[in-house]
Design a protein around this motif. Structure first.
Motif, PDB file in Angstrom:
ATOM      1  N   LEU A 112      27.150  39.437   6.240  1.00  0.00           N
ATOM      2  CA  LEU A 112      26.561  38.120   6.536  1.00  0.00           C
ATOM      3  C   LEU A 112      25.058  38.250   6.817  1.00  0.00           C
ATOM      4  O   LEU A 112      24.238  37.497   6.286  1.00  0.00           O
ATOM      5  N   THR A 113      24.705  39.227   7.637  1.00  0.00           N
ATOM      6  CA  THR A 113      23.294  39.414   8.018  1.00  0.00           C
ATOM      7  C   THR A 113      22.461  39.822   6.803  1.00  0.00           C
ATOM      8  O   THR A 113      21.386  39.259   6.553  1.00  0.00           O
ATOM      9  N   GLU A 114      22.982  40.776   6.059  1.00  0.00           N
ATOM     10  CA  GLU A 114      22.252  41.248   4.868  1.00  0.00           C
ATOM     11  C   GLU A 114      22.067  40.097   3.876  1.00  0.00           C
ATOM     12  O   GLU A 114      20.987  39.911   3.317  1.00  0.00           O
ATOM     13  N   THR A 115      23.117  39.302   3.686  1.00  0.00           N
ATOM     14  CA  THR A 115      23.051  38.196   2.722  1.00  0.00           C
ATOM     15  C   THR A 115      21.948  37.213   3.116  1.00  0.00           C
ATOM     16  O   THR A 115      21.141  36.783   2.283  1.00  0.00           O
ATOM     17  N   TYR A 116      21.918  36.836   4.417  1.00  0.00           N
ATOM     18  CA  TYR A 116      20.908  35.852   4.834  1.00  0.00           C
ATOM     19  C   TYR A 116      19.494  36.444   4.747  1.00  0.00           C
ATOM     20  O   TYR A 116      18.563  35.786   4.261  1.00  0.00           O
ATOM     21  N   LEU A 117      19.330  37.676   5.203  1.00  0.00           N
ATOM     22  CA  LEU A 117      17.976  38.257   5.174  1.00  0.00           C
ATOM     23  C   LEU A 117      17.493  38.473   3.734  1.00  0.00           C
ATOM     24  O   LEU A 117      16.306  38.312   3.448  1.00  0.00           O
ATOM     25  N   LYS A 141       3.636  33.083   2.619  1.00  0.00           N
ATOM     26  CA  LYS A 141       4.462  33.976   3.428  1.00  0.00           C
ATOM     27  C   LYS A 141       5.157  33.124   4.493  1.00  0.00           C
ATOM     28  O   LYS A 141       4.600  32.112   4.946  1.00  0.00           O
ATOM     29  N   LYS A 142       6.361  33.539   4.862  1.00  0.00           N
ATOM     30  CA  LYS A 142       7.139  32.730   5.802  1.00  0.00           C
ATOM     31  C   LYS A 142       7.680  33.575   6.952  1.00  0.00           C
ATOM     32  O   LYS A 142       7.918  34.777   6.791  1.00  0.00           O
ATOM     33  N   VAL A 143       7.872  32.889   8.075  1.00  0.00           N
ATOM     34  CA  VAL A 143       8.451  33.515   9.272  1.00  0.00           C
ATOM     35  C   VAL A 143       9.434  32.517   9.859  1.00  0.00           C
ATOM     36  O   VAL A 143       9.162  31.313   9.853  1.00  0.00           O
ATOM     37  N   GLU A 144      10.561  33.019  10.341  1.00  0.00           N
ATOM     38  CA  GLU A 144      11.537  32.104  10.962  1.00  0.00           C
ATOM     39  C   GLU A 144      11.902  32.621  12.355  1.00  0.00           C
ATOM     40  O   GLU A 144      12.353  33.752  12.498  1.00  0.00           O
ATOM     41  N   LEU A 145      11.735  31.757  13.355  1.00  0.00           N
ATOM     42  CA  LEU A 145      12.044  32.140  14.740  1.00  0.00           C
ATOM     43  C   LEU A 145      13.380  31.587  15.217  1.00  0.00           C
ATOM     44  O   LEU A 145      13.858  31.993  16.279  1.00  0.00           O
ATOM     45  N   HIS A 146      13.972  30.645  14.470  1.00  0.00           N
ATOM     46  CA  HIS A 146      15.147  29.953  15.005  1.00  0.00           C
ATOM     47  C   HIS A 146      16.197  29.740  13.920  1.00  0.00           C
ATOM     48  O   HIS A 146      16.141  28.769  13.160  1.00  0.00           O
ATOM     49  N   CYS A 147      17.129  30.705  13.842  1.00  0.00           N
ATOM     50  CA  CYS A 147      18.262  30.531  12.928  1.00  0.00           C
ATOM     51  C   CYS A 147      19.478  31.206  13.556  1.00  0.00           C
ATOM     52  O   CYS A 147      19.414  32.378  13.955  1.00  0.00           O
ATOM     53  N   HIS A 148      20.556  30.447  13.670  1.00  0.00           N
ATOM     54  CA  HIS A 148      21.804  30.994  14.225  1.00  0.00           C
ATOM     55  C   HIS A 148      22.500  31.770  13.110  1.00  0.00           C
ATOM     56  O   HIS A 148      22.715  31.225  12.012  1.00  0.00           O
ATOM     57  N   LEU A 149      22.864  33.021  13.389  1.00  0.00           N
ATOM     58  CA  LEU A 149      23.416  33.867  12.318  1.00  0.00           C
ATOM     59  C   LEU A 149      24.621  33.222  11.637  1.00  0.00           C
ATOM     60  O   LEU A 149      24.647  33.076  10.406  1.00  0.00           O
ATOM     61  N   GLU A 150      25.624  32.827  12.412  1.00  0.00           N
ATOM     62  CA  GLU A 150      26.819  32.238  11.781  1.00  0.00           C
ATOM     63  C   GLU A 150      26.477  30.893  11.156  1.00  0.00           C
ATOM     64  O   GLU A 150      27.138  30.460  10.206  1.00  0.00           O
ATOM     65  N   ALA A 199      24.013  30.382   9.401  1.00  0.00           N
ATOM     66  CA  ALA A 199      23.366  30.632   8.109  1.00  0.00           C
ATOM     67  C   ALA A 199      24.376  31.069   7.052  1.00  0.00           C
ATOM     68  O   ALA A 199      23.992  31.395   5.925  1.00  0.00           O
ATOM     69  N   ALA A 200      25.660  31.069   7.424  1.00  0.00           N
ATOM     70  CA  ALA A 200      26.688  31.585   6.504  1.00  0.00           C
ATOM     71  C   ALA A 200      26.791  30.723   5.249  1.00  0.00           C
ATOM     72  O   ALA A 200      27.117  29.535   5.335  1.00  0.00           O
ATOM     73  N   PRO A 201      26.542  31.298   4.080  1.00  0.00           N
ATOM     74  CA  PRO A 201      26.661  30.498   2.847  1.00  0.00           C
ATOM     75  C   PRO A 201      28.111  30.043   2.671  1.00  0.00           C
ATOM     76  O   PRO A 201      29.037  30.848   2.858  1.00  0.00           O
ATOM     77  N   PRO A 202      28.335  28.778   2.310  1.00  0.00           N
ATOM     78  CA  PRO A 202      29.708  28.282   2.132  1.00  0.00           C
ATOM     79  C   PRO A 202      30.541  29.163   1.205  1.00  0.00           C
ATOM     80  O   PRO A 202      31.720  29.401   1.481  1.00  0.00           O
ATOM     81  N   ALA A 203      29.941  29.681   0.134  1.00  0.00           N
ATOM     82  CA  ALA A 203      30.718  30.507  -0.812  1.00  0.00           C
ATOM     83  C   ALA A 203      31.211  31.786  -0.134  1.00  0.00           C
ATOM     84  O   ALA A 203      32.343  32.231  -0.369  1.00  0.00           O
ATOM     85  N   THR A 224       9.733  35.696   2.906  1.00  0.00           N
ATOM     86  CA  THR A 224       9.797  35.731   4.379  1.00  0.00           C
ATOM     87  C   THR A 224       9.599  37.170   4.840  1.00  0.00           C
ATOM     88  O   THR A 224      10.227  38.089   4.311  1.00  0.00           O
ATOM     89  N   ILE A 225       8.712  37.330   5.826  1.00  0.00           N
ATOM     90  CA  ILE A 225       8.414  38.697   6.281  1.00  0.00           C
ATOM     91  C   ILE A 225       9.050  39.004   7.627  1.00  0.00           C
ATOM     92  O   ILE A 225       9.138  40.160   8.025  1.00  0.00           O
ATOM     93  N   TYR A 226       9.484  37.951   8.339  1.00  0.00           N
ATOM     94  CA  TYR A 226      10.053  38.193   9.679  1.00  0.00           C
ATOM     95  C   TYR A 226      11.055  37.106  10.027  1.00  0.00           C
ATOM     96  O   TYR A 226      10.826  35.929   9.740  1.00  0.00           O
ATOM     97  N   SER A 227      12.169  37.551  10.647  1.00  0.00           N
ATOM     98  CA  SER A 227      13.226  36.608  11.014  1.00  0.00           C
ATOM     99  C   SER A 227      13.772  36.966  12.386  1.00  0.00           C
ATOM    100  O   SER A 227      14.019  38.143  12.677  1.00  0.00           O
ATOM    101  N   GLU A 228      13.951  35.961  13.242  1.00  0.00           N
ATOM    102  CA  GLU A 228      14.693  36.167  14.481  1.00  0.00           C
ATOM    103  C   GLU A 228      16.031  35.467  14.342  1.00  0.00           C
ATOM    104  O   GLU A 228      16.083  34.264  14.063  1.00  0.00           O
ATOM    105  N   LEU A 229      17.099  36.234  14.526  1.00  0.00           N
ATOM    106  CA  LEU A 229      18.446  35.692  14.369  1.00  0.00           C
ATOM    107  C   LEU A 229      19.074  35.499  15.747  1.00  0.00           C
ATOM    108  O   LEU A 229      19.061  36.418  16.588  1.00  0.00           O
ATOM    109  N   ILE A 230      19.620  34.313  15.953  1.00  0.00           N
ATOM    110  CA  ILE A 230      20.306  34.012  17.218  1.00  0.00           C
ATOM    111  C   ILE A 230      21.752  34.473  17.078  1.00  0.00           C
ATOM    112  O   ILE A 230      22.455  34.048  16.151  1.00  0.00           O
TER     113      ILE A 230
END
Ligand SMILES: Nc1ncnc2[nH]cnc12
Ligand SMILES: [Zn+2]
Length: 322
Positions: free
Chosen positions: A71-76, A6-15, A17-21, A84-90
């Motif tokens: 963008l948010t839905e795609t990354y989550l 299981k994974k948790v992420e506390l530090h990811c900037h939303l923009e 995380a934007a996939p290049p495609a 991953t069970i929990y994400s904090e997005l900057i």
């Protein structure tokens, strides 16, 4: 192999995380020439300053509430697919304001993305509003005021990111006072581009519960002990640190040394496609490059849940899922 963990992420900037495609599709949709920032499916930058410029250029192709929801839905969704069970997005409501969308519509789009992703996979997410040092103290105070007044239950933290070489943390105390008084969790980017003094600055001026990166604290062993004694949690992003040449290679990265010195460490991806990484790869690096076993990695994930900016009930539910 860490796919079973299981994974948790506390530090990811939303923009970040934007996939290049997706960015390419957005640029095409708006007729924007993105070739200065994105070529052959990869973001183009060569040092920290040009990375920040590239980041801003990429952010410009996300323009509407729906763009931010997507963008948010795609990354989550991507996170949920790797357990991953929990994400904090900057997030930067300021950016929403600058592009003419408005802070409220920007945040509404992000929250809609969280709702859609959670409906599918159960992934939980919260937002950390950030101010950017390179826009100066007034702008950072504005970001804190926005976060404090938003009354949005998904906004649970406040951060300071951007050009670490500009100003000192003491210049931003007012912004952190506003955020703290509003009950937001505090974290500060420090000890990434600048050395140990920057981490000490953050502790002296604000004493946040968490520090983004903080890895250059390793340059001062008294400071490492201070972090351990205070229980300050570091949001460590090894792939980002190597891509930005904070350390020349993983062998010299201090993740293991910090952990062994008693510092609370967690693992995140920062701006994954910009740094040719992902949360999945960061967990794999923890196992394969840093040599942590499953139990040690689970302990870091537990530390992340314990340090997450969530209410007690959500924390309990996340711990139960671990
Ligand atoms: N790694 C980083 N450091 C500081 N500011 C940032 N903004 C986006 N990514 C960042
Ligand atoms: Zn960051």
């Amino acid at each position: 192999m860490t796919s079973h963990l299981k994974k948790v992420e506390l530090h990811c900037h939303l923009e970040g995380a934007a996939p290049p495609a997706l960015t390419e599709a957005q640029a095409r949709k708006y007729g924007i020439d993105i070739s200065g920032a994105l070529r052959d499916g990869a973001y183009v930058w060569h040092d920290f300053a040009s990375f920040l410029e590239c980041y801003d250029t990429v952010s410009e192709v996300y323009k509407t509430e729906e763009d931010y929801a997507l963008l948010t839905e795609t990354y989550l969704d991507e996170l949920a697919a790797i357990n991953t069970i929990y994400s904090e997005l900057i997030v930067s409501p300021d950016h929403g304001r600058r592009i003419g969308l408005g802070a409220d519509a920007y945040i509404a789009g992000v929250c809609e993305g969280i709702r859609r992703a959670k409906e599918k996979s159960g992934i939980e997410a919260r937002l950390i509003v950030t101010g950017e040092r390179h826009f100066g103290p007034e702008s950072v105070i504005g970001a804190a005021e926005y976060a404090a007044k938003a009354g949005n239950p998904l906004i649970t933290g406040f951060n300071l990111a951007g050009e670490e070489r500009m100003g000192r943390v003491a210049d931003y105390i007012r912004a952190f006072d506003i955020a703290r008084d509003a009950g937001l969790g505090l974290t500060i980017h420090a000890g990434e581009v600048c050395g140990a003094f920057s981490v000490a600055d953050a502790l002296d001026a604000v004493r946040p519960a968490r520090i983004g990166h903080g890895v250059r604290a390793i340059e001062d062993l008294d400071l490492v002990k201070r972090l351990a004694d205070l229980g300050t949690v570091l949001e460590v992003c090894p792939g980002s640190n190597i891509a930005l040449r904070v350390f020349p290679d993983f062998a010299s990265h201090p993740l293991r040394r910090l952990k062994e010195a008693g510092v609370q460490v967690t693992i995140s991806s920062d701006d994954p496609p910009f740094f040719h990484t992902s949360l999945e790869r960061e967990y794999a690096l923890a196992a394969e490059v840093f040599g942590f076993g499953d139990a040690e990695i689970d302990a870091m994930t537990r530390t992340a849940i314990e340090a997450a900016f969530v209410d007690g009930e959500t924390r309990k539910a996340l711990l139960a899922r671990l």
